[in-house]
Design a protein around this motif. Sequence first.
Motif, PDB file in Angstrom:
ATOM      1  N   ALA A 155       0.818  -1.219   0.000  1.00  0.00           N
ATOM      2  CA  ALA A 155       0.000   0.000   0.000  1.00  0.00           C
ATOM      3  C   ALA A 155       0.851   1.268   0.000  1.00  0.00           C
ATOM      4  O   ALA A 155       0.353   2.360  -0.266  1.00  0.00           O
ATOM      5  N   GLU A 156       2.134   1.141   0.293  1.00  0.00           N
ATOM      6  CA  GLU A 156       3.012   2.328   0.275  1.00  0.00           C
ATOM      7  C   GLU A 156       3.356   2.767  -1.146  1.00  0.00           C
ATOM      8  O   GLU A 156       3.784   3.899  -1.356  1.00  0.00           O
TER       9      GLU A 156
ATOM     10  N   LYS B  37       8.675   3.497  -3.713  1.00  0.00           N
ATOM     11  CA  LYS B  37       9.398   3.672  -2.457  1.00  0.00           C
ATOM     12  C   LYS B  37      10.892   3.319  -2.521  1.00  0.00           C
ATOM     13  O   LYS B  37      11.710   4.024  -1.914  1.00  0.00           O
TER      14      LYS B  37
ATOM     15  N   LYS C 202       1.509  -7.426   2.473  1.00  0.00           N
ATOM     16  CA  LYS C 202       0.126  -7.012   2.160  1.00  0.00           C
ATOM     17  C   LYS C 202      -0.204  -7.204   0.685  1.00  0.00           C
ATOM     18  O   LYS C 202      -0.943  -6.408   0.099  1.00  0.00           O
TER      19      LYS C 202
ATOM     20  N   LEU D  40      -3.731  -7.001  -0.791  1.00  0.00           N
ATOM     21  CA  LEU D  40      -4.377  -5.741  -1.186  1.00  0.00           C
ATOM     22  C   LEU D  40      -4.188  -5.408  -2.669  1.00  0.00           C
ATOM     23  O   LEU D  40      -4.780  -4.448  -3.168  1.00  0.00           O
TER      24      LEU D  40
ATOM     25  N   HIS E 265      -6.800  -4.053  -4.952  1.00  0.00           N
ATOM     26  CA  HIS E 265      -7.465  -2.818  -4.528  1.00  0.00           C
ATOM     27  C   HIS E 265      -6.540  -1.603  -4.596  1.00  0.00           C
ATOM     28  O   HIS E 265      -6.908  -0.527  -4.147  1.00  0.00           O
ATOM     29  N   LEU E 266      -5.334  -1.795  -5.109  1.00  0.00           N
ATOM     30  CA  LEU E 266      -4.355  -0.711  -5.143  1.00  0.00           C
ATOM     31  C   LEU E 266      -3.956  -0.403  -6.584  1.00  0.00           C
ATOM     32  O   LEU E 266      -4.028  -1.273  -7.451  1.00  0.00           O
ATOM     33  N   ASP E 267      -3.523   0.828  -6.820  1.00  0.00           N
ATOM     34  CA  ASP E 267      -2.968   1.182  -8.131  1.00  0.00           C
ATOM     35  C   ASP E 267      -1.464   0.956  -8.105  1.00  0.00           C
ATOM     36  O   ASP E 267      -0.683   1.883  -8.346  1.00  0.00           O
TER      37      ASP E 267
ATOM     38  N   PRO F  30       5.909   7.165   4.618  1.00  0.00           N
ATOM     39  CA  PRO F  30       6.031   6.916   3.185  1.00  0.00           C
ATOM     40  C   PRO F  30       4.755   6.247   2.664  1.00  0.00           C
ATOM     41  O   PRO F  30       4.238   5.319   3.295  1.00  0.00           O
ATOM     42  N   GLY F  31       4.253   6.746   1.554  1.00  0.00           N
ATOM     43  CA  GLY F  31       3.093   6.097   0.944  1.00  0.00           C
ATOM     44  C   GLY F  31       1.777   6.325   1.656  1.00  0.00           C
ATOM     45  O   GLY F  31       0.823   5.591   1.432  1.00  0.00           O
TER      46      GLY F  31
ATOM     47  N   LYS G 196      -7.067   6.840   2.351  1.00  0.00           N
ATOM     48  CA  LYS G 196      -7.251   5.477   1.801  1.00  0.00           C
ATOM     49  C   LYS G 196      -8.417   4.766   2.476  1.00  0.00           C
ATOM     50  O   LYS G 196      -8.377   3.539   2.693  1.00  0.00           O
TER      51      LYS G 196
ATOM     52  N   LEU H  55      -9.955   1.485   1.236  1.00  0.00           N
ATOM     53  CA  LEU H  55      -9.421   0.143   1.566  1.00  0.00           C
ATOM     54  C   LEU H  55     -10.106  -0.481   2.784  1.00  0.00           C
ATOM     55  O   LEU H  55      -9.843  -1.637   3.117  1.00  0.00           O
TER      56      LEU H  55
ATOM     57  N   LYS I 169      -7.894   8.697  -3.490  1.00  0.00           N
ATOM     58  CA  LYS I 169      -8.053   7.949  -4.748  1.00  0.00           C
ATOM     59  C   LYS I 169      -9.449   8.158  -5.334  1.00  0.00           C
ATOM     60  O   LYS I 169      -9.600   8.501  -6.500  1.00  0.00           O
TER      61      LYS I 169
END
Lengths: 219, 219
Positions: free
Chosen positions: A144-145, A149, A167, A170, A173-175, B38-39, B167, B170, B200
């Motif tokens: 999710a970060e 990074k 994770k 996920l 559900h993440l870009d 971060p993130g 977020k 999520l 998002k």
Amino acid sequence: MEIKIVKKVLEAHEKLAEEIARLLARNGVYAINIIGSPGSGKTLLLERTFEAAAADLKPGVIEGDIATTADAERLQRFGVPVVQINTGPFGGDCHLAPNLIRAALEELPLDDLKTVFVENVGNLVCPAEFNIGENEKVVVLSLAEGEDKPLKYPLAFREANAVVVNKTDLLPHLDVDLDVLRRNVAAVNAGLAVFEASAKTCDGVGSWVEYVRGRLVGR
Amino acid sequence: MEIKIVKKVLEAHEKLAEEIARLLARNGVYAINIIGSPGSGKTLLLERTFEAAAADLKPGVIEGDIATTADAERLQRFGVPVVQINTGPFGGDCHLAPNLIRAALEELPLDDLKTVFVENVGNLVCPAEFNIGENEKVVVLSLAEGEDKPLKYPLAFREANAVVVNKTDLLPHLDVDLDVLRRNVAAVNAGLAVFEASAKTCDGVGSWVEYVRGRLVGR
């Protein structure tokens, strides 16, 4: 003047780190320094690691947090010895310095251990700057970060031997593009072992545990 | 001896921070220091903020990163002036110190601005320790970091006026209890304004933007 003093502090750190490395070697203990952002899943990864292999790894834990003993409590239920370091009283330090590690090691039964896991303060920046006499550093990065990074926080990825991309459950559900993340990791440190895992679902955790087991062969 | 020097550095920081605060006040500019791991989604939140209200907020940006200019490039497309600070050449600093902020402000057209957003280095620990002359600090916390973060990293939450819990899209996929998170935030700083948003999907971003707009009323 200032430079001289800073140098002295760094030299003292390095000396302590070497002392710690000798202490660990003398006891046949392999120490892994786990570094990652707040909430990257360091503690849950340790829980899964101990569920799978506490009997073989004979782990002790040094748990670093600015405040609370919540993580230490989570790990203690595996019957492993845990020492909590709270840096709050030391100015809220953003990392574990070698003097704190040495003090913590005195509280661990090194004779009975094969591994020591140091869960550093949640911070992808500062802990990477400190050698604490560990055998290796491992980065835990939450998917999710984001995929950028390694490029934005290169030191931790450069200093580490392995990265656990956590994770992965996920991902839908993440870009985040895992291929781009892999490329970014390789761009910073082509020699880094990469594990993609979900400590939540246990998916991929086995390979990480095998990697740790491999570190103990012949010790 | 060491203590004296450290004190001198801190005093110099405080003096610079006061100078920056005066410079901002003279130009009628409201500065928000954005702090988060971060993130956590700091850059995307700024993108959404500018999409919604760049014309009213007349923002300038100071973008802090150890390495890369990726975030500055993302924000520049809104036609807002952006100054990138890379701390890599300064020892990979884990935060933005006031001397860097002052230098960056010299590159911004303060006459034309109503706000300056400082996107600090991704780090929930160290940036909270530095006053950079800003009007307020805001924490951006990714929901994926977990509900315990205010308790484990209390300083940032104590120093801030607001927290954006980002977020939220999520939520169905995480083991995070929003009520517990809200309680933990309140336990550390009951006066903190809390915004729950997904940068998002844009859900909840409007309330945050209204909050920022409200800061400019009567200026």
